[in-house]
Motif scaffolding. Structure first.
Motif, PDB file in Angstrom:
ATOM      1  N   UNK A 130      10.800   1.161  11.105  1.00 56.71           N
ATOM      2  CA  UNK A 130      11.923   1.245  10.167  1.00 56.71           C
ATOM      3  C   UNK A 130      11.666   2.316   9.117  1.00 56.71           C
ATOM      4  N   UNK A 131      10.459   2.331   8.587  1.00 55.33           N
ATOM      5  CA  UNK A 131      10.088   3.345   7.588  1.00 55.33           C
ATOM      6  C   UNK A 131      10.148   4.743   8.183  1.00 55.33           C
ATOM      7  N   UNK A 132       9.653   4.908   9.384  1.00 52.21           N
ATOM      8  CA  UNK A 132       9.634   6.226  10.011  1.00 52.21           C
ATOM      9  C   UNK A 132      11.043   6.742  10.282  1.00 52.21           C
ATOM     10  N   UNK A 133      11.934   5.835  10.627  1.00 51.39           N
ATOM     11  CA  UNK A 133      13.322   6.261  10.832  1.00 51.39           C
ATOM     12  C   UNK A 133      13.929   6.774   9.537  1.00 51.39           C
ATOM     13  N   UNK A 134      13.525   6.138   8.431  1.00 49.60           N
ATOM     14  CA  UNK A 134      14.023   6.604   7.139  1.00 49.60           C
ATOM     15  C   UNK A 134      13.521   8.005   6.824  1.00 49.60           C
ATOM     16  N   UNK A 171      15.465   6.933  -2.456  1.00 53.57           N
ATOM     17  CA  UNK A 171      14.078   6.511  -2.203  1.00 53.57           C
ATOM     18  C   UNK A 171      13.871   5.001  -2.274  1.00 53.57           C
ATOM     19  N   UNK A 172      14.801   4.315  -2.869  1.00 53.00           N
ATOM     20  CA  UNK A 172      14.588   2.897  -3.136  1.00 53.00           C
ATOM     21  C   UNK A 172      14.336   2.095  -1.866  1.00 53.00           C
ATOM     22  N   UNK A 173      15.195   2.274  -0.854  1.00 45.06           N
ATOM     23  CA  UNK A 173      15.032   1.500   0.382  1.00 45.06           C
ATOM     24  C   UNK A 173      13.716   1.836   1.082  1.00 45.06           C
ATOM     25  N   UNK A 174      13.396   3.124   1.094  1.00 44.17           N
ATOM     26  CA  UNK A 174      12.145   3.550   1.724  1.00 44.17           C
ATOM     27  C   UNK A 174      10.939   2.921   1.013  1.00 44.17           C
ATOM     28  N   UNK A 175      10.910   3.025  -0.320  1.00 43.13           N
ATOM     29  CA  UNK A 175       9.781   2.482  -1.075  1.00 43.13           C
ATOM     30  C   UNK A 175       9.707   0.959  -0.954  1.00 43.13           C
ATOM     31  N   UNK A 176      10.858   0.304  -1.000  1.00 42.68           N
ATOM     32  CA  UNK A 176      10.860  -1.157  -0.855  1.00 42.68           C
ATOM     33  C   UNK A 176      10.306  -1.558   0.506  1.00 42.68           C
ATOM     34  N   UNK A 177      10.678  -0.833   1.542  1.00 45.10           N
ATOM     35  CA  UNK A 177      10.169  -1.138   2.890  1.00 45.10           C
ATOM     36  C   UNK A 177       8.666  -0.910   2.965  1.00 45.10           C
ATOM     37  N   UNK A 178       8.216   0.199   2.398  1.00 41.06           N
ATOM     38  CA  UNK A 178       6.788   0.528   2.448  1.00 41.06           C
ATOM     39  C   UNK A 178       5.956  -0.528   1.721  1.00 41.06           C
ATOM     40  N   UNK A 179       6.349  -0.866   0.499  1.00 43.44           N
ATOM     41  CA  UNK A 179       5.554  -1.821  -0.277  1.00 43.44           C
ATOM     42  C   UNK A 179       5.737  -3.258   0.213  1.00 43.44           C
ATOM     43  N   UNK A 180       6.867  -3.551   0.837  1.00 42.00           N
ATOM     44  CA  UNK A 180       7.012  -4.862   1.468  1.00 42.00           C
ATOM     45  C   UNK A 180       6.009  -5.009   2.621  1.00 42.00           C
ATOM     46  N   UNK A 181       5.787  -3.917   3.340  1.00 39.71           N
ATOM     47  CA  UNK A 181       4.797  -3.943   4.430  1.00 39.71           C
ATOM     48  C   UNK A 181       3.406  -4.256   3.885  1.00 39.71           C
ATOM     49  N   UNK A 182       3.040  -3.577   2.790  1.00 37.50           N
ATOM     50  CA  UNK A 182       1.724  -3.833   2.193  1.00 37.50           C
ATOM     51  C   UNK A 182       1.616  -5.269   1.674  1.00 37.50           C
ATOM     52  N   UNK A 183       2.672  -5.759   1.045  1.00 38.22           N
ATOM     53  CA  UNK A 183       2.658  -7.126   0.530  1.00 38.22           C
ATOM     54  C   UNK A 183       2.555  -8.135   1.669  1.00 38.22           C
ATOM     55  N   UNK A 184       3.245  -7.866   2.760  1.00 38.62           N
ATOM     56  CA  UNK A 184       3.175  -8.756   3.923  1.00 38.62           C
ATOM     57  C   UNK A 184       1.737  -8.846   4.438  1.00 38.62           C
ATOM     58  N   UNK A 185       1.071  -7.717   4.557  1.00 41.15           N
ATOM     59  CA  UNK A 185      -0.327  -7.707   5.026  1.00 41.15           C
ATOM     60  C   UNK A 185      -1.216  -8.468   4.056  1.00 41.15           C
ATOM     61  N   UNK A 186      -0.974  -8.278   2.772  1.00 43.98           N
ATOM     62  CA  UNK A 186      -1.820  -8.912   1.762  1.00 43.98           C
ATOM     63  C   UNK A 186      -1.674 -10.427   1.754  1.00 43.98           C
ATOM     64  N   UNK A 187      -0.465 -10.939   1.954  1.00 40.51           N
ATOM     65  CA  UNK A 187      -0.212 -12.367   1.810  1.00 40.51           C
ATOM     66  C   UNK A 187      -0.259 -13.130   3.122  1.00 40.51           C
TER      67      UNK A 187
END
Length: 248
Positions: A130-134, A171-187
């Protein structure tokens, strides 16, 4: 036997002994007393022999009882030895069962960890796609007639710095997707090694241009900067910024 009974028997014997002396002196003629006394001597010998025979019998009975007790003790000893062997076998069996249970638990834990990793990797891969498509999509920036792609944004000095903040609409959707991925891995319920592997996966699928853009956009967001550091992006960014001129 109580002491009173022993005393009474002793007194009875003493009474018979004393009474026999008085009876002999009273009813037996003095000329026959010696012969009469010799007769009691034979009786004494008889009773002494009977007492000795009783003693021998008692000793024999006690010896038989001791033999029986010895056999009983030997049987108890053998039974205790068998019980000890049975306990040792049960202990060994319980130990094997515990080891088997521990192996089963380890296998279940391993299967659980593998399943969690597979599920997490599937989600992370979907988020990365999803991020790469953005990043491939070109956005029209308000106030600019040209379309800008993320790969164009590395040349920061050509554009208004407001284009590269996390408040920028494109940039908002891209950044939200990127940091959601990191948060998912963390939690997500994963082991540290598995989280490190997924972090590396995200890192490999984040281009240098993207990483520079991300750091530029969140430079005032301490929480997101900390997330980038925790997930291992800071050393790479530091290396890149040594070669790339960032806008002030």
């Amino acid at each position: 036997m109580r002491k009173i009974y022993i005393v009474l028997i002793a007194l009875g014997i003493f009474g018979v002994w004393a009474g026999s002396g008085w009876a002999i002196n009273t009813w037996i003629n003095a000329s026959y007393r010696g012969t009469f006394g010799d007769m009691f001597g034979a009786v004494n010998a008889l009773f002494s022999g009977l007492a000795f025979a009783g003693l021998i019998y008692t000793i024999s009975v006690q010896r038989d009882e001791l033999q029986e007790q010895k056999k009983a003790i030997e049987m108890q000893t053998e039974e205790l030895a068998l019980q000890r062997q049975a306990i040792e076998m049960q202990t060994e069996e319980l130990k094997m069962q515990r080891e088997e249970t521990a192996r089963s638990a380890d296998q279940l834990e391993g299967q659980k960890n593998l399943l969690n990793l597979q599920m997490a990797m599937s989600v992370v891969n979907d988020l990365i796609q999803t991020k790469n498509k953005m990043t491939e999509h070109k956005y029209r920036i308000q106030g600019y007639t040209n379309k800008l792609s993320y790969s164009d944004m590395v040349n920061f000095n050509q554009y208004d710095s407001e284009l590269f903040t996390e408040d920028a609409r494109h940039l908002q959707t891209y950044l939200d997707t990127f940091f959601f991925t990191l948060k998912f891995i963390q939690e997500y319920d994963l082991q540290k090694e598995q989280k490190d592997m997924l972090n590396n996966l995200v890192n490999m699928n984040t281009s240098d241009v993207e990483l520079i853009l991300i750091y530029r956009a969140v430079e005032k967001n301490q929480h997101r900067l900390t997330m980038l550091q925790v997930h291992g992006f800071y050393p790479r960014h530091k290396k890149l910024t040594g070669k790339t001129t960032m806008p002030s």
